[in-house]
Design an enzyme around this catalytic site. Sequence first.
Site, PDB file in Angstrom:
ATOM      1  N   VAL A   1      -4.845   4.557   2.924  1.00  0.00           N
ATOM      2  CA  VAL A   1      -5.878   5.592   3.053  1.00  0.00           C
ATOM      3  C   VAL A   1      -5.246   6.954   2.858  1.00  0.00           C
ATOM      4  CG1 VAL A   1      -7.599   6.604   4.577  1.00  0.00           C
ATOM      5  CG2 VAL A   1      -7.228   4.144   4.588  1.00  0.00           C
TER       6      VAL A   1
ATOM      7  N   ALA B   1      -0.896  -0.879   7.313  1.00  0.00           N
ATOM      8  CA  ALA B   1      -1.537  -0.999   6.006  1.00  0.00           C
ATOM      9  C   ALA B   1      -2.618   0.056   5.827  1.00  0.00           C
ATOM     10  CB  ALA B   1      -2.124  -2.398   5.828  1.00  0.00           C
ATOM     11  N   LYS B   2      -3.375   0.320   6.883  1.00  0.00           N
ATOM     12  CA  LYS B   2      -4.438   1.312   6.791  1.00  0.00           C
ATOM     13  C   LYS B   2      -3.864   2.708   6.578  1.00  0.00           C
ATOM     14  CE  LYS B   2      -7.322   2.601  10.266  1.00  0.00           C
ATOM     15  NZ  LYS B   2      -8.360   2.379  11.278  1.00  0.00           N
ATOM     16  N   SER B   3      -2.803   3.046   7.259  1.00  0.00           N
ATOM     17  CA  SER B   3      -2.240   4.376   7.121  1.00  0.00           C
ATOM     18  C   SER B   3      -1.543   4.570   5.778  1.00  0.00           C
ATOM     19  CB  SER B   3      -1.263   4.680   8.263  1.00  0.00           C
ATOM     20  OG  SER B   3      -0.141   3.824   8.165  1.00  0.00           O
TER      21      SER B   3
END
Length: 91
Positions: free
Chosen positions: A90, A85-87
């Site tokens: 962002v 989710a972060k990759s």
Amino acid sequence: MAPHDAVFEKTISNMQESMARGGKVVLISDARGISAAGQQAWATIEVPETDELIAPLVYSLPMQMLAYHTAVAKGTDVDQPRNLAKSVTVE
């Protein structure tokens, strides 16, 4: 990955530098590339000779399989990658 193209010699030079520092190299190339530099590599994966236009598609298949089997051998859950989710969110 070292397709036998215009930058083949530079790629092989980088491969030799890595091996000089103790690295193990898995060479992914066509028959001409393996015959030119394959004896130095730790392991080789041969792909068919193809046009430069579709070579990225041909070379991506063994890379994906290598990544998958490496992750499985390490015990990583390949169906639930960490930090996905972060990759994705962002920039």
